[in-house]
Design an enzyme around this catalytic site. Sequence first.
Site, mmCIF file in Angstrom:
data_model
loop_
_atom_site.group_PDB
_atom_site.id
_atom_site.type_symbol
_atom_site.label_atom_id
_atom_site.label_comp_id
_atom_site.label_asym_id
_atom_site.label_seq_id
_atom_site.Cartn_x
_atom_site.Cartn_y
_atom_site.Cartn_z
ATOM 1 N N ARG B 139 0.858 -1.180 0.000
ATOM 2 C CA ARG B 139 0.000 0.000 0.000
ATOM 3 C C ARG B 139 0.900 1.237 0.000
ATOM 4 O O ARG B 139 1.042 1.917 0.996
ATOM 5 C CB ARG B 139 -0.870 -0.020 1.251
ATOM 6 C CG ARG B 139 -2.122 0.822 1.137
ATOM 7 C CD ARG B 139 -2.908 0.696 2.404
ATOM 8 N NE ARG B 139 -2.168 1.207 3.540
ATOM 9 C CZ ARG B 139 -2.588 2.208 4.311
ATOM 10 N NH1 ARG B 139 -3.741 2.783 4.070
ATOM 11 N NH2 ARG B 139 -1.863 2.623 5.333
ATOM 12 N N GLU B 314 17.533 -15.375 24.024
ATOM 13 C CA GLU B 314 17.754 -14.100 23.344
ATOM 14 C C GLU B 314 18.129 -13.070 24.384
ATOM 15 O O GLU B 314 17.622 -13.107 25.511
ATOM 16 C CB GLU B 314 16.478 -13.662 22.627
ATOM 17 C CG GLU B 314 16.139 -14.505 21.430
ATOM 18 C CD GLU B 314 14.792 -14.110 20.843
ATOM 19 O OE1 GLU B 314 14.789 -13.329 19.897
ATOM 20 O OE2 GLU B 314 13.770 -14.568 21.357
ATOM 21 N N ASP B 333 5.705 -18.405 20.456
ATOM 22 C CA ASP B 333 6.579 -17.715 19.521
ATOM 23 C C ASP B 333 7.740 -18.602 19.094
ATOM 24 O O ASP B 333 8.173 -18.554 17.941
ATOM 25 C CB ASP B 333 7.100 -16.431 20.183
ATOM 26 C CG ASP B 333 7.824 -15.522 19.206
ATOM 27 O OD1 ASP B 333 7.476 -15.574 18.009
ATOM 28 O OD2 ASP B 333 8.715 -14.777 19.624
ATOM 29 N N HIS B 338 10.305 -23.515 16.294
ATOM 30 C CA HIS B 338 11.740 -23.804 16.232
ATOM 31 C C HIS B 338 12.152 -24.961 17.139
ATOM 32 O O HIS B 338 12.826 -25.891 16.718
ATOM 33 C CB HIS B 338 12.550 -22.571 16.621
ATOM 34 C CG HIS B 338 12.227 -21.361 15.816
ATOM 35 N ND1 HIS B 338 11.891 -21.422 14.496
ATOM 36 C CD2 HIS B 338 12.188 -20.045 16.150
ATOM 37 C CE1 HIS B 338 11.666 -20.202 14.049
ATOM 38 N NE2 HIS B 338 11.831 -19.358 15.037
#
Lengths: 301, 584
Positions: B139, B314, B333, B338
Amino acid sequence: MTSFMLSGTNASKISSHLTHLRHQMGAPAIGMVLTLVVVCDESNQYDATRAATDAAREHPSRILVVINRDPEEANRLDAELRIGESTPGEVVLLRLYGELTRHADSVVSPLLLPDTPVVAWWPGPCPEVPSKDPIGQLAQRRITDARADTDSVAAIVGRSRGYVAGDTDMAWTRLTPWRSLLAAAFDQPVGRVGGGLVEAAAGNASGPLLAAWLSRRVGVPIGVAESGGPGLTAVRLNTDEGEVSVTRTDARLATLRRPGQPDRHVALARRHTSELLAEELRRLDPDEIYAEALQQLAATG
Amino acid sequence: MTSPAQPEPSGPEAAAPDEAAGPTAATGADTSPTAAAGADTSPSAGTGADLYPAATRPSDEAAVVAAQAATAATTREALTANPLRDPRDKRLPRVAGPCVLVLFGVTGDLAKRKLLPAIYDLGNRGLLPPGFSLVGFARRDWAAQDFAQVTHDAIKENARTPFREEVWKQLREGIHFVPGEFHDDGAFDALAMALKEIDETRGTGGNYAFYLSVPPKFFPLVVQQLKRTGLANAPHGAWRRVVIEKPFGHDLASAQELNEITSAVFPESSVFRIDHYLGKETVQNIMALRFANNLFEPIWNRSYVDHVQITMAEDIGIGGRAGYYDGIGAARDVIQNHLLQLLALVGMEDPTSFDADALRREKEKVLKAVRLPQDLSLGTARGAYTAGWQGGEPVVGYLEEEGIPADSITETYAAIKLEIANRRWAGVPFYLRTGKRLGRRVTEVAVVFQRAPHLPFSKTDTEILGQNALVIRVQPDEGITVRFGSKVPGTAMEVRDVSMDFAYGESFMESSPEAYERLLLDVLIGDPPLFPHQREVELSWRILDPIEEFWATQGQPEGYPAGTWGPPSADAMMARDGRVWRRL
């Protein structure tokens, strides 16, 4: 970078110095996957070493550069050890004097990494039969370069005489992007090939080799014509549906033409020696396709 | 369904957020020269496809088999029809046929940081077909040259291979842009027209891959538009593929719902679900390590393995992803995709071959055998980071992050204990953990072995001897570590743990392909082994759903200071089993 000069030394001293340097760097484990023996002279050792160290980024190696010096001098071995030179692995420059120049294998053999592949590379002039050469005998893979020869075309045509599985030539490596592009062009059916032409600069060894490969694969003779270069400039194949061609005039961007389809530009840049070497080190098994192309070349050329 | 008026997001939350958000996420996958299992799986020409039907559900079985047979046939035909190809000719790379990649969500973070650079890198390696075209859809009031400029900048900034004018020129010729919104019929009609034109001017033969780098809420719209315009249906001799990114739903029901949307339009064989972890060389190397060697497989079972720890830690917080992350949490998540994929690769039996069907079958079997702990309060742990110091910098807690409600019960740390109920693994716990704002960024799989059954040393000699471990380091420092006991030099017999490292992380950094490169190439070639099947996605949700339901009743998660290794309950969970987390 750690560099170490040893004058009037021998293989055993070099070996223990290498171990010592490695421990000093705090990396006692060997992560190297092969030994690359580069046979050259003082004039091309700089470029060859550089290409080899660049290729070692992809294939961590012990690089042994064998530099033959004056055979008339007294027998002597000088060594330059380089570790941690922005590349994994080790580089050892060996300078051979006197009668030792004919016995380089006695120096190289004790310095090979145990139980890992050995690759020999002659960036300059190479022995007539690489596999019979003392250094060549130590190696599973023998890389020559027809381009370094004064008569490159004769050199590549003659390669089939001494060919042994494990031999390869940079003139062949240089063709991979071309062959890949041509193969891609043939992924969509184009019908039978009736004939064709490879155009290359005069004295280019890759041109006749590409023609030989093509003619072997499609079963009809493919000619070779001279062009202004640089390097390979065009491949034209006459098919049932018209001409399929790849042309390249600037050594960077090629144009692919197929009947009934728009022209397409494809990047086809000439590659650095380090990239060619890295490609060679990727697969160490015999290259049967190269052997077939050589056979074809010897039969027709 | 979504409201069409919703603005297109600037960053595709859909896309691998855990890594995509990381400032140091540039680490890629690397090639092992000796054991590149993935690289060798190459077009296996669907040998297994004819023998074993891919789907278990009878409804789509026929379609899938037919589609596979068609692909296999075309591949084989192409091989026999092309005199220049030879299976012995290993120098010739796998190159996709002429095709167009249509990228939805080009303005997103993932496109700029990973996808566009990966496309360039493929081109630079000579792996893109002549005539390859890239169509951006977004867009934005852009013309093709604006999109080309964005692409150019993204490449300059993030490509892994050096910038070369001729490669850019080749790519630039094929770049197109179609402006519009997802609910705008006209925009999609324009897209269809543009693609038709590209087929004519670039010879792409009607082969389109649609990459949906947009949040899943837009999937129905886009997919419906593709159906309406007929773009989803491949004419004879051409293919249409759709690529989607995680999250694949937020529970089993939503995953199935999402699948219904895509499968109503695209057959399963045309849907490529990207889990970028599977594109990493180290992850593919798990298969080489296990199945190309005789050294590890004999001890890869309950007789020798004490337990397995799979970690993805992380150091970053949620960054600007509050809107996506809150309500999703660490387990959905990361663990659902994973970590469970890693578990499947480490735990599966040897596949009969490395084609997609055989590989997925083994992964499914092991996922089906996964059992949850009896008491979820004892076998799971969760936490949320609180303010603290992370790597020398003060950081805020999760509840103080912008856009997170103060009463949020979303976890940023999750640890679960799973067992695999089969002969190989019975009684061997698999501990999975993931978290944000932990000590440092590291992903690894550690197979921890049992202690030696008898130690012919005195107790004091082996006091500090731990358990042997084989560690597959996935990121950032890719490689393999073996931990074993060794004599401390000296006159006394003292045995202590040492680590032996094999690193290809540093060595091959420069030219190794990035996970997205590999996966994009596989999409264009149509080689699916590295993409999870819908059945794997559903099985993973079946594992996670009961845990999520339990957690939803437990109020706010336990806090852990940022920069530490998770909440005390996670350590307590291990302590109950007489084990400890590896200190990473």
